[in-house]
Design a protein around this motif. Sequence first.
Motif, short mmCIF file in Angstrom:
data_model
loop_
_atom_site.label_atom_id
_atom_site.label_comp_id
_atom_site.label_asym_id
_atom_site.label_seq_id
_atom_site.Cartn_x
_atom_site.Cartn_y
_atom_site.Cartn_z
N GLY A 56 -5.09 26.84 10.47
CA GLY A 56 -4.91 26.77 8.97
C GLY A 56 -5.20 28.11 7.73
N LEU A 93 -1.09 29.24 2.77
CA LEU A 93 0.13 28.72 2.58
C LEU A 93 0.74 30.01 2.26
N VAL A 138 2.72 27.46 6.75
CA VAL A 138 1.04 27.86 7.06
C VAL A 138 0.64 29.43 8.13
N TYR A 155 5.37 24.53 6.70
CA TYR A 155 4.29 23.77 5.96
C TYR A 155 4.67 22.35 5.75
N TYR A 157 -3.35 20.59 5.47
CA TYR A 157 -2.58 21.90 4.92
C TYR A 157 -2.70 21.92 3.35
#
Length: 275
Positions: free
Chosen positions: A126, A129, A138, A149, A155
């Motif tokens: 990742g 975003l 992601v 997400y 994240y």
Amino acid sequence: MVSLSGSWLANGGGIWMLAAFYGATAAYGIHVGDRSSEVVESTRDVGDAAANFAGFKISTVNLSGQNHVSPGEILATAGVKPTSSLPFLDAEAARMRLEEMAWIKRATVQKFYPDRLDIQVVERQGYALWQKDGKINVIARDGTVIAPYSDDPRYVKLPIVVGEGAEAHVVEIVEALDLVPGVRDQVRAAIRVADRRWTLKLRNGIDVRLPETGLDGALASLAVFDRDKSLLSRDITVVDLRLADRVTVRLSDAAYEARQADLKARAKAKKGSNT
């Protein structure tokens, strides 16, 4: 390592089993050339059965590199079933199918006779975003969408890019901001504008409009202004860096009214001193 359930190596395996195995192998090759999926599947099942009797049933699958993708998903995508045999598993086709999975960047599938299969995968990481049309995903460094997400701790600290085309240019803005950590740490999101340039939305509500070219230079200038003049802490709403020879700022309504009042007061005081 994954052990497939069931009795994998048949007891016995006479001449007729080997004959069936080699016959099925030949038939499978012919039908693969015909590209008939139903016939190929049926022939593969027959071939698997014959190969299993001959001692080539897949008994062990060594998996490595997976983190986000489960072993079950890898096996299913590669086409490995409890009845699969090593000769009738197309390693190259399995590799290609695995690399079509969003999380998997690269895969290697190797067969080790008589009964072992090794699958190695390299997963995408990742990188940022990406928000578009109200959805947040992601994305990997190359812009590939790899997952919706979630509040996964891995994240929540990823940089956020917004808009059409933002995913394709994510490295450009992330790497440019990494050069000016003092600015980067104030950024809430980078918004792609008309797929030509970026506007930074800061955590305090200020918009920083960046130019189409000279991104690194514009951000370096912004960092200097903020360091020397505390620019990004002032009562402003917009910093416009689109022109290379100047920096333009827009005051907030309250700051503008206060400035106008101050100018009027100064003008009145000056007029009074001249009378």
